[in-house]
Design a protein around this motif. Structure first.
Motif, mmCIF file in Angstrom:
data_model
loop_
_atom_site.group_PDB
_atom_site.id
_atom_site.type_symbol
_atom_site.label_atom_id
_atom_site.label_comp_id
_atom_site.label_asym_id
_atom_site.label_seq_id
_atom_site.Cartn_x
_atom_site.Cartn_y
_atom_site.Cartn_z
ATOM 1 N N GLY A 98 79.120 55.599 101.540
ATOM 2 C CA GLY A 98 79.445 56.195 100.309
ATOM 3 C C GLY A 98 78.291 55.840 99.379
ATOM 4 N N LEU A 99 77.987 56.824 98.494
ATOM 5 C CA LEU A 99 76.898 56.619 97.687
ATOM 6 C C LEU A 99 77.078 57.121 96.355
ATOM 7 C CD1 LEU A 99 73.562 55.595 97.761
ATOM 8 C CD2 LEU A 99 73.320 57.910 98.433
ATOM 9 N N PRO A 100 77.443 56.333 95.337
ATOM 10 C CA PRO A 100 77.258 56.886 93.851
ATOM 11 C C PRO A 100 75.947 57.088 93.397
ATOM 12 C CG PRO A 100 77.750 54.778 93.811
ATOM 13 C CD PRO A 100 77.640 54.971 95.121
ATOM 14 N N PRO A 101 75.682 58.249 92.631
ATOM 15 C CA PRO A 101 74.348 58.570 92.155
ATOM 16 C C PRO A 101 74.027 57.856 90.675
ATOM 17 C CG PRO A 101 75.387 60.276 91.643
ATOM 18 C CD PRO A 101 76.474 59.700 92.741
ATOM 19 N N SER A 102 74.166 56.471 90.836
ATOM 20 C CA SER A 102 74.441 55.701 89.621
ATOM 21 C C SER A 102 73.466 54.466 89.742
ATOM 22 C CB SER A 102 75.555 55.345 89.054
ATOM 23 O OG SER A 102 76.438 54.650 90.055
ATOM 24 N N GLY A 103 73.549 53.395 89.000
ATOM 25 C CA GLY A 103 73.014 52.278 89.053
ATOM 26 C C GLY A 103 71.301 52.333 89.162
ATOM 27 N N THR A 104 70.610 52.082 89.917
ATOM 28 C CA THR A 104 69.243 52.077 90.254
ATOM 29 C C THR A 104 68.717 53.621 90.187
ATOM 30 O OG1 THR A 104 68.915 49.859 91.193
ATOM 31 C CG2 THR A 104 67.215 51.138 91.305
ATOM 32 N N LEU A 105 69.472 54.326 91.337
ATOM 33 C CA LEU A 105 69.275 55.570 91.493
ATOM 34 C C LEU A 105 69.267 56.497 90.427
ATOM 35 C CD1 LEU A 105 71.270 56.505 94.577
ATOM 36 C CD2 LEU A 105 68.954 56.116 94.476
ATOM 37 N N ARG A 106 69.692 56.095 89.077
ATOM 38 C CA ARG A 106 69.621 56.903 87.945
ATOM 39 C C ARG A 106 68.335 56.940 87.559
ATOM 40 N NH1 ARG A 106 71.357 52.002 86.119
ATOM 41 N NH2 ARG A 106 70.303 51.192 84.197
ATOM 42 N N HIS A 107 67.568 55.980 87.995
ATOM 43 C CA HIS A 107 66.053 56.188 87.375
ATOM 44 C C HIS A 107 65.242 57.363 87.826
ATOM 45 C CE1 HIS A 107 66.563 52.235 85.205
ATOM 46 N NE2 HIS A 107 67.076 51.684 86.266
ATOM 47 N N LEU A 108 65.735 57.954 89.018
ATOM 48 C CA LEU A 108 65.222 59.083 89.752
ATOM 49 C C LEU A 108 65.329 60.331 88.791
ATOM 50 C CD1 LEU A 108 65.396 58.037 93.495
ATOM 51 C CD2 LEU A 108 63.777 57.599 91.998
ATOM 52 N N ALA A 109 66.369 60.089 88.197
ATOM 53 C CA ALA A 109 66.736 61.641 87.259
ATOM 54 C C ALA A 109 65.483 61.732 86.419
ATOM 55 C CB ALA A 109 67.657 61.155 86.480
ATOM 56 N N ASP A 110 64.904 63.153 86.437
ATOM 57 C CA ASP A 110 64.062 63.453 85.792
ATOM 58 C C ASP A 110 62.446 62.779 86.016
ATOM 59 O OD1 ASP A 110 65.243 65.461 84.222
ATOM 60 O OD2 ASP A 110 65.867 63.790 82.871
ATOM 61 N N ALA A 111 62.539 62.183 87.156
ATOM 62 C CA ALA A 111 61.208 61.475 87.671
ATOM 63 C C ALA A 111 60.566 62.743 88.653
ATOM 64 C CB ALA A 111 61.596 60.342 88.543
ATOM 65 N N VAL A 112 59.035 62.397 88.399
ATOM 66 C CA VAL A 112 58.210 63.489 88.946
ATOM 67 C C VAL A 112 57.923 62.842 90.441
ATOM 68 C CG1 VAL A 112 56.131 64.648 89.012
ATOM 69 C CG2 VAL A 112 57.648 64.587 86.920
ATOM 70 N N ILE A 113 57.869 63.694 91.489
ATOM 71 C CA ILE A 113 57.260 63.237 92.778
ATOM 72 C C ILE A 113 55.816 63.103 92.730
ATOM 73 C CG2 ILE A 113 57.158 63.362 95.170
ATOM 74 C CD1 ILE A 113 60.023 64.581 94.950
ATOM 75 N N THR A 114 55.172 61.886 92.805
ATOM 76 C CA THR A 114 53.406 61.954 92.928
ATOM 77 C C THR A 114 52.966 61.999 94.345
ATOM 78 O OG1 THR A 114 53.670 59.780 92.772
ATOM 79 C CG2 THR A 114 53.603 60.750 90.402
ATOM 80 N N THR A 115 53.744 61.442 95.208
ATOM 81 C CA THR A 115 53.193 61.694 96.455
ATOM 82 C C THR A 115 54.236 61.643 97.706
ATOM 83 O OG1 THR A 115 52.889 59.214 97.079
ATOM 84 C CG2 THR A 115 50.952 60.241 96.368
ATOM 85 N N ALA A 116 54.223 62.615 98.603
ATOM 86 C CA ALA A 116 55.404 62.623 99.659
ATOM 87 C C ALA A 116 54.673 62.465 101.064
ATOM 88 C CB ALA A 116 56.000 63.740 99.733
ATOM 89 N N THR A 117 55.224 61.520 101.724
ATOM 90 C CA THR A 117 54.643 61.075 103.114
ATOM 91 C C THR A 117 55.574 61.009 104.293
ATOM 92 O OG1 THR A 117 52.737 59.927 101.903
ATOM 93 C CG2 THR A 117 52.997 59.572 104.310
ATOM 94 N N VAL A 118 55.385 61.675 105.349
ATOM 95 C CA VAL A 118 55.877 61.442 106.796
ATOM 96 C C VAL A 118 55.538 59.902 107.151
ATOM 97 C CG1 VAL A 118 57.107 62.442 108.803
ATOM 98 C CG2 VAL A 118 56.964 63.784 106.502
#
Length: 126
Positions: free
Chosen positions: A55-75
C-alpha cells in the motif's frame, strides 16, 4: 513506439501522483508511468524505500515529485528504471526480482496504449 524512453520522458512534468498498490505518475500529454515494483527515492544522502504491494499513499517524500520535471530517464542493464528530477530527487525502480514478482515492474503508456515496459527477467520492451 519507436522512440527511446529518454526521449519520451525527458522534460515531462509530473502533473499528479496516485498510490494504492502501485505508484502512478501522471505526466504531460496524457502519459502515465506505473510503478508496481519496489523502488527508492533519493535526495542527497537521504533515501526512502517504498513497497507498493504493502500500500502506498502519495504523500510524505513522494509529494516532492508533484510538478517536478524529469531531467533524465534510464533503463538499467538489469531492466530497472531510474528517473532524475529537477528537484534533485532520483527515483530508482528495481527490476523484476524473481518469479512471483509483478509481471511488469514499471510501464510507460499513452492514451493509446503501452510505450515501454520493464518486463520479466529485467528486459525493457518498447
Amino acid at each position: 513506439m519507436g522512440q527511446s524512453l529518454g526521449s519520451e520522458l525527458d522534460g515531462r512534468t509530473v502533473r499528479a501522483l496516485d498510490g494504492g498498490d502501485r505508484l502512478l505518475l501522471r505526466l504531460d500529454d496524457g502519459l502515465l508511468l506505473t510503478v508496481r515494483n519496489d523502488f527508492r527515492l533519493r535526495h542527497g544522502t537521504e533515501v526512502e524505500h517504498f513497497y507498493p504491494a504493502l500500500g502506498l499513499p502519495p504523500s510524505g517524500t513522494l509529494r516532492h515529485l508533484a510538478d517536478a520535471v524529469i531531467t533524465t530517464a534510464t533503463v538499467t542493464p538489469a531492466g530497472g528504471l531510474e528517473l532524475t528530477f529537477d528537484t534533485g530527487h532520483l527515483l530508482a525502480v528495481a527490476p523484476d526480482p524473481a518469479p512471483g514478482g509483478p509481471p511488469h515492474p514499471w510501464q510507460l503508456s499513452s492514451p493509446t496504449g503501452p510505450l515501454h515496459t520493464g518486463g520479466p527477467n529485467g528486459t525493457a520492451t518498447p
